[in-house]
Write a protein that holds these residues in place. Structure first.
Motif, mmCIF file in Angstrom:
data_model
loop_
_atom_site.group_PDB
_atom_site.id
_atom_site.type_symbol
_atom_site.label_atom_id
_atom_site.label_comp_id
_atom_site.label_asym_id
_atom_site.label_seq_id
_atom_site.Cartn_x
_atom_site.Cartn_y
_atom_site.Cartn_z
ATOM 1 N N LEU A 299 0.846 -1.184 0.000
ATOM 2 C CA LEU A 299 0.000 0.000 0.000
ATOM 3 C C LEU A 299 0.886 1.240 0.000
ATOM 4 N N PHE A 300 0.569 2.156 -0.881
ATOM 5 C CA PHE A 300 1.316 3.419 -0.977
ATOM 6 C C PHE A 300 2.800 3.166 -1.239
ATOM 7 N N ASN A 301 3.101 2.022 -1.873
ATOM 8 C CA ASN A 301 4.479 1.642 -2.196
ATOM 9 C C ASN A 301 5.384 1.562 -0.971
ATOM 10 N N ALA A 302 4.800 1.412 0.204
ATOM 11 C CA ALA A 302 5.628 1.411 1.416
ATOM 12 C C ALA A 302 5.117 0.485 2.498
ATOM 13 N N LEU A 303 3.888 0.012 2.373
ATOM 14 C CA LEU A 303 3.277 -0.728 3.476
ATOM 15 C C LEU A 303 2.840 -2.117 3.000
ATOM 16 N N PRO A 304 3.633 -3.166 3.283
ATOM 17 C CA PRO A 304 3.224 -4.523 2.917
ATOM 18 C C PRO A 304 1.919 -4.895 3.625
ATOM 19 N N ALA A 305 0.995 -5.419 2.867
ATOM 20 C CA ALA A 305 -0.328 -5.697 3.430
ATOM 21 C C ALA A 305 -0.908 -6.965 2.819
ATOM 22 N N ARG A 306 -1.820 -7.561 3.564
ATOM 23 C CA ARG A 306 -2.576 -8.714 3.074
ATOM 24 C C ARG A 306 -3.994 -8.624 3.598
ATOM 25 N N PHE A 307 -4.960 -8.879 2.706
ATOM 26 C CA PHE A 307 -6.369 -8.891 3.081
ATOM 27 C C PHE A 307 -6.974 -10.180 2.558
ATOM 28 N N SER A 308 -7.818 -10.796 3.373
ATOM 29 C CA SER A 308 -8.446 -12.030 2.925
ATOM 30 C C SER A 308 -9.890 -12.091 3.386
ATOM 31 N N PHE A 309 -10.660 -12.859 2.637
ATOM 32 C CA PHE A 309 -12.061 -13.122 2.961
ATOM 33 C C PHE A 309 -12.309 -14.606 2.766
ATOM 34 N N GLY A 310 -13.010 -15.215 3.710
ATOM 35 C CA GLY A 310 -13.336 -16.626 3.601
ATOM 36 C C GLY A 310 -14.791 -16.890 3.924
ATOM 37 N N TYR A 311 -15.356 -17.867 3.242
ATOM 38 C CA TYR A 311 -16.749 -18.253 3.481
ATOM 39 C C TYR A 311 -16.837 -19.773 3.475
ATOM 40 N N THR A 312 -17.443 -20.328 4.511
ATOM 41 C CA THR A 312 -17.628 -21.773 4.629
ATOM 42 C C THR A 312 -19.070 -22.064 4.983
ATOM 43 N N ASP A 313 -19.676 -22.985 4.256
ATOM 44 C CA ASP A 313 -21.037 -23.435 4.553
ATOM 45 C C ASP A 313 -21.022 -24.954 4.514
ATOM 46 N N GLN A 314 -21.184 -25.582 5.666
ATOM 47 C CA GLN A 314 -21.061 -27.034 5.764
ATOM 48 C C GLN A 314 -22.328 -27.627 6.366
ATOM 49 N N GLN A 315 -22.906 -28.577 5.654
ATOM 50 C CA GLN A 315 -24.062 -29.308 6.162
ATOM 51 C C GLN A 315 -23.602 -30.508 6.984
ATOM 52 N N PHE A 323 -23.235 -25.612 9.731
ATOM 53 C CA PHE A 323 -22.127 -24.780 10.189
ATOM 54 C C PHE A 323 -21.816 -23.762 9.108
ATOM 55 N N ASN A 324 -21.841 -22.486 9.492
ATOM 56 C CA ASN A 324 -21.564 -21.413 8.540
ATOM 57 C C ASN A 324 -20.573 -20.455 9.171
ATOM 58 N N ARG A 325 -19.561 -20.064 8.399
ATOM 59 C CA ARG A 325 -18.526 -19.174 8.925
ATOM 60 C C ARG A 325 -18.105 -18.185 7.847
ATOM 61 N N ARG A 326 -17.958 -16.915 8.260
ATOM 62 C CA ARG A 326 -17.381 -15.881 7.396
ATOM 63 C C ARG A 326 -16.185 -15.283 8.112
ATOM 64 N N ASN A 327 -15.097 -15.118 7.377
ATOM 65 C CA ASN A 327 -13.862 -14.604 7.959
ATOM 66 C C ASN A 327 -13.342 -13.400 7.179
ATOM 67 N N LEU A 328 -12.858 -12.423 7.917
ATOM 68 C CA LEU A 328 -12.131 -11.293 7.340
ATOM 69 C C LEU A 328 -10.815 -11.161 8.099
ATOM 70 N N SER A 329 -9.732 -10.952 7.369
ATOM 71 C CA SER A 329 -8.452 -10.762 8.045
ATOM 72 C C SER A 329 -7.657 -9.669 7.346
ATOM 73 N N LEU A 330 -6.879 -8.960 8.141
ATOM 74 C CA LEU A 330 -6.013 -7.897 7.632
ATOM 75 C C LEU A 330 -4.666 -8.014 8.315
ATOM 76 N N ALA A 331 -3.597 -8.003 7.516
ATOM 77 C CA ALA A 331 -2.236 -8.019 8.054
ATOM 78 C C ALA A 331 -1.456 -6.861 7.454
ATOM 79 N N LEU A 332 -0.857 -6.049 8.310
ATOM 80 C CA LEU A 332 -0.003 -4.939 7.896
ATOM 81 C C LEU A 332 1.373 -5.145 8.521
ATOM 82 N N ASN A 333 2.415 -4.997 7.713
ATOM 83 C CA ASN A 333 3.763 -5.310 8.193
ATOM 84 C C ASN A 333 4.771 -4.243 7.770
#
Length: 968
Positions: A299-315, A323-333
């Motif tokens: 980000l901005f050519n200076a901030l290593p970043a990672r963003f993820s989204f996950g969705y699980t739907d299991q019968q 079982f249903n799960r939604r995930n959001l994650s953000l990593a800044l380094n």
């Protein structure tokens, strides 16, 4: 130069197809070279026949002979030997070469592949000494054991640390388990710490081992991924009971103890042709999906970043289970001040939605009369057939499908967890760095348990018994860690010192809601006492001549769980190692590329007891109708709770010797370990004299347990060529458990079972393994058939009583094995993993409590029974339930996962890829155990089971999977 051509190309990482910038490309034997740019692209001049050498830190060097092509696309493979050098340990890192403790690191390349819904299954069967056991319920919690645990009534769960944040093993209402909310695709690596040298720095919580989870971090290079997976599950087996026709014939011909059954109870409204398979009614084929997307870059050519989204739907295989799960994650380094300050921010949101099916209906479906229909148009109970005696349900038994579909038991758990880490290397003294880690984990859950108003009752005054309950819970976990680390290399000596402080606080509160349709019920509002843990820790590492290594560790822990006199504990450890492969007599060996001997000894602790067992004086609310009147008001009663002010830590002393080896340039590598663990002052619930406390039993420190074993692991690169690689991993663990001491040398009965009242089938006894089965020795006739109620008089007093019971085996496996293999041929990949347990036994409580002829009729209703009754001919449950005939060898060989994939590479100018794959989960199980599953766990939130006792297991479906991975 004559004959030279200009070659253009792209270099990518084989595993991810991500372009690699900065790769060196050189014409072998010359100074003619180039480097790849930001997009992994390069240009170089070469002649036909020249050898191009591609090299990059952390990747295997690759040589390719130039044959005249104008475009050359190259994939580099991560160099496992180099990557494995870095190992995550408590409060820092080390190298594989310098590790003195028993530590195993599992990275993405080694993860178990397949239908992975919860994080711990990524390492199932991958690590020696570690067992991962999951039930068939969707998203269900998992039982993890490292070297068999270390306790009896205390926790046997390992300490789990996510990005430096130790999490609680206590779940919340509405969630499937403590790891159910974590997205497996966000995980970068696991480090498993097993011996006391590796774990002692976590002191009071480390007796059961430590698992450190590191999530994926931001990177400067841009990449994007998208994974999609669909799975189709179906059950392959069920409990074999009589069909409707077989049942009719049995009832019409079978007297019970001379009494003929009431055949008028067969069928429905004159229809004697009904054949209802009740297990088939409550089970279903399942369809489940998973989607994961991630973006990483600068980000901005200076901030290593990672963003993820996950969705699980299991019968779930049991109807209504979801079982249903939604995930959001953000990593800044980010990195600042010429890399002297490194900051890592990890933030994760998880939204978990569950619908819990009553797994008790599995047993009900096995027992329900197969000559009855599923539906009854005249029924006042929602159109479902019910056994009726007038307008009430006869004998309390209900239609199992109705019991599932007329109940909506749901739970929502919203979780935020993450950490902020500052790592500062001092400018004036770069050998010294300071690390501060702030962590936070909060879960808010809400559950609703609603029964339809048309659910029947046995109450003659109330035809229906619909109910509505609401539960709320909040768990919080806050952490502050800070430590200093000093590392200095001298000419023949390297020294490293780490010292720090840790503060962690756990909070738990909530409401167990009343039944709003029951006027006597009341809300149970609770706020458990906060648990505070404080630790001071230090570690010293010294390496002499790259050959001789010493590690000293010390932690002093304080906990609010115990009284002031017992709050503090000391946990030291020491380890030594000898890198023999650095000695002159092995340094130039073509056989031994690595050989290291290790030895360690240390003390770790255990203080995980339930909130009700905490030492504080507490009071609990009495019954809703237990009130007294004061003036015009009614006052609810309070009851004092039991306490033990003398309660203190369990302590586990562990001794280990081991060898790490590498042969033929590490083409073969692994380890061999022997360990011996002695747990003292076991946290154990035991009886106290009447009138001395507010209960007849209380948690006490009594008993000693010994666990010793041998671990072996081997990793082999069988073939390692440009277009073909084949590798495998094999690990084995051999365990022996023995109770060394119990209070007053007395046996402790445990292992409650269904069938009869107050029966226990297991025992803790000095000299025996914990939870050993305690049974009568069955006698047989001359034809080899068991004689009902006939047992051996083992003590010879001519009386068959409890003194004639004996210990027969135990639930713990004597040996655990894991085997994994991966094959890569050009763009094809193939992988599978196997697990095996040998010497584990299971008490088949399904047969012992249900496979007797007397159960065909229970007063006014008929009930089905397992067909295994034909093997024994047993009539009465009470006569046979303690027989050793039901203790079965449950050794097994299981293939958990099998996958086959093909990767389409270079689909874009940036060398993206698409991998399509298919697979099977729960491929096969080979076992002589006669029940549904030889792995019996007590970890599923839908069904509580005692270790080694099979009283209806939530079945695991066989699942067919298809998926696609897109990487750009």
């Amino acid at each position: 130069m004559f004959g030279q051509s200009s070659i253009k190309g792209t270099v990518t990482e084989q595993a991810t197809s991500i372009p690699l910038p900065g790769v060196n490309v050189v014409v072998k034997g010359t100074t003619n070279g180039a480097a790849t740019d930001f997009d992994g692209q390069f240009t170089i001049d070469a002649e036909e026949g020249d050898i191009l050498v591609f090299s990059y830190v952390g990747y295997q060097q690759l040589e390719i002979t130039y044959t005249g092509q104008s475009q050359l696309n190259v994939e580099l493979i991560e160099d496992a030997a180099q990557l494995d050098e870095v190992v995550i340990i408590g409060y820092g890192t080390t190298t594989k070469k310098d590790a003195t403790g028993s530590v195993e690191s599992i990275t993405q390349e080694d993860f178990t592949k397949g239908n992975i819904v919860t994080a711990e299954n990524l390492i199932s069967g991958r690590v020696s000494g570690v067992t991962v056991n999951t039930s068939g319920a969707p998203g269900s919690g998992t039982q993890i054991r490292i070297r068999g645990g270390s306790s009896i009534n205390g926790s046997n769960d390992p300490l789990i640390i996510i990005d430096g944040l130790p999490i609680s093993n206590d779940g919340v209402t509405g969630s499937r388990g403590v790891l159910a909310s974590i997205n497996p695709s966000d995980i970068d690596s696991f480090s498993v710490l097993k011996d006391a040298s590796a774990t002692a720095i976590y002191g009071s919580r480390a007796s059961n081992g430590v698992i450190i989870i590191v999530t994926k971090k931001g990177k400067s290079t841009f990449s994007a991924t998208f994974d999609a997976q669909v799975s189709f599950g179906s059950l392959t087996d069920n409990i074999d009971v009589f069909t409707g026709d077989e049942y009719r014939a049995l009832v019409e011909s079978q007297p019970i103890n001379g009494t003929t059954l009431d055949t008028s109870l067969l069928g429905f409204q004159g229809d004697n042709t009904i054949n209802t398979d009740w297990q088939d009614q409550i089970f279903r084929n399942t369809v489940s999906t998973q989607y994961n997307a991630s973006l990483q870059g600068s980000l901005f050519n200076a901030l290593p970043a990672r963003f993820s989204f996950g969705y699980t739907d299991q019968q779930g295989a049991v109807k209504t289970s979801e079982f249903n799960r939604r995930n959001l994650s953000l990593a800044l380094n980010p990195s600042m001040f010429d890399d002297h300050l490194k900051i890592s921010l990890n933030a994760n949101l998880a939204f978990e939605d569950n619908r819990f099916a009553d797994a008790g209906q599995i047993g009900a479906a096995m027992r329900y009369d197969p000559t009855k229909p599923v539906y009854d148009p005249s029924s006042p109970f929602g159109g479902y057939y019910q056994h009726r005696n007038g307008n009430i349900v006869a004998n309390g038994t209900t239609n199992p499908l109705a019991s599932l579909e007329q109940r909506n038991n749901t739970g929502d758990a919203n979780r935020f967890y993450g950490n902020l880490n500052f790592d500062y290397k001092f400018h004036f003294l770069p050998e010294l760095k300071a690390v501060i880690n702030l962590g936070f984990d909060e879960t808010k859950s809400k559950g609703y348990d609603v029964s339809d108003r048309l659910v029947p009752t046995t109450d003659t005054d109330q035809l229906f018994k619909g109910s509505y309950r609401e539960n709320n819970q909040i768990r919080k976990n806050a952490l502050l860690d800070g430590y200093l680390n000093y590392k200095k290399d001298f000419e023949t000596f390297t020294g490293e010192l780490t010292a720090g402080y840790s503060y962690q606080k756990f909070e738990n509160s909530g409401i167990n809601g009343r039944n709003v349709r029951d006027p006597l019920s009341v809300d149970d509002i609770y706020a458990d006492p906060d648990v505070v843990l404080i630790g001071f820790f230090a570690r010293a590492n010294a390496t002499f001549l790259d050959k001789y290594l010493v590690t000293l560790t010390y932690r002093r822990d304080g906990t609010s769980r115990f009284s002031k006199d017992n709050q503090w504990g000391n946990f030291p450890a020491a380890a030594v190692a000898w890198n023999m492969s650095e000695e002159d007599f092995l340094k130039d060996s073509n056989t031994f590329s690595n050989l290291k001997l290790r030895a360690s000894y240390g003390i770790t602790g255990q203080q995980s007891i339930s909130q009700k067992d905490i030492f504080l004086n507490r009071y609990r609310a009495g019954r809703g109708d237990s009130q007294y009147q004061f003036g015009n008001s009614t006052i609810s009663s309070l009851i004092a709770s039991e306490i033990n002010p003398d309660l203190k830590w369990e302590e586990t002393k562990t001794f280990e010797v081991g060898v790490d080896y590498g042969l033929f340039d590490n083409a073969l590598s692994g380890s061999l370990n022997y360990f011996n663990k002695n747990s003292d002052d076991l946290l154990f619930e035991a009886a106290v004299a009447d009138g001395t406390n507010f209960s007849n039993s209380v948690i006490q420190n009594i008993g000693k347990l010994n666990i010793q074993g041998i671990e072996f692991a081997i990793n082999a690169d069988v073939i390692k060529k440009e277009d073909l690689t084949l590798n495998f991993n094999f690990n084995a663990t051999f365990l022996n458990r023995e109770m060394k001491e119990l209070a007053l040398d007395q046996d402790v009965r445990t292992g409650g079972i269904a069938g009869g009242t107050g029966n226990n089938i297991q025992i803790h006894r000095e000299g025996e393994a914990p939870n050993s089965f305690y049974v009568f020795k069955q006698l047989y006739d001359n034809s080899g058939n068991p004689i009902e109620g006939a047992y051996a008089d083992l003590n010879g007093d001519n009386v068959i009583n409890d003194d004639d019971r004996y210990v027969k085996e135990n639930p713990g496996a004597n040996a655990n094995f894991g085997f994994q293999s991966s094959l890569y041929y050009k763009n094809f990949d193939f992988a599978f993993n196997l697990r095996a347990n040998v010497g584990n036994y299971v008490y088949n409580n399904v047969k012992s409590s249900k496979a007797q002829y007397e159960l065909l009729q229970d007063n006014a209703v008929l009930g089905n029974i397992p067909k295994s009754v034909l093997e024994t001919g047993f009539q009465r449950t009470a006569d046979v339930i303690i027989s050793d005939i039901y203790v079965e060898n449950a050794s097994f060989l299981r293939m958990d996962n099998l996958t086959l994939g093909y990767t389409f590479s270079d689909i874009t100018k940036n060398s993206g890829s698409i991998r399509v794959w298919g697979g099977v989960q729960n491929v096969f199980t080979l076992t002589n155990y006669s029940g549904l599953d030889p792995e019996v766990t007590d970890n599923d939130s839908d069904l509580t089971l005692t270790q080694g006792i099979d009283n209806v297991v939530y079945p695991r479906p066989r699942t067919v999977l298809v998926g696609a991975n897109f990487k750009f």
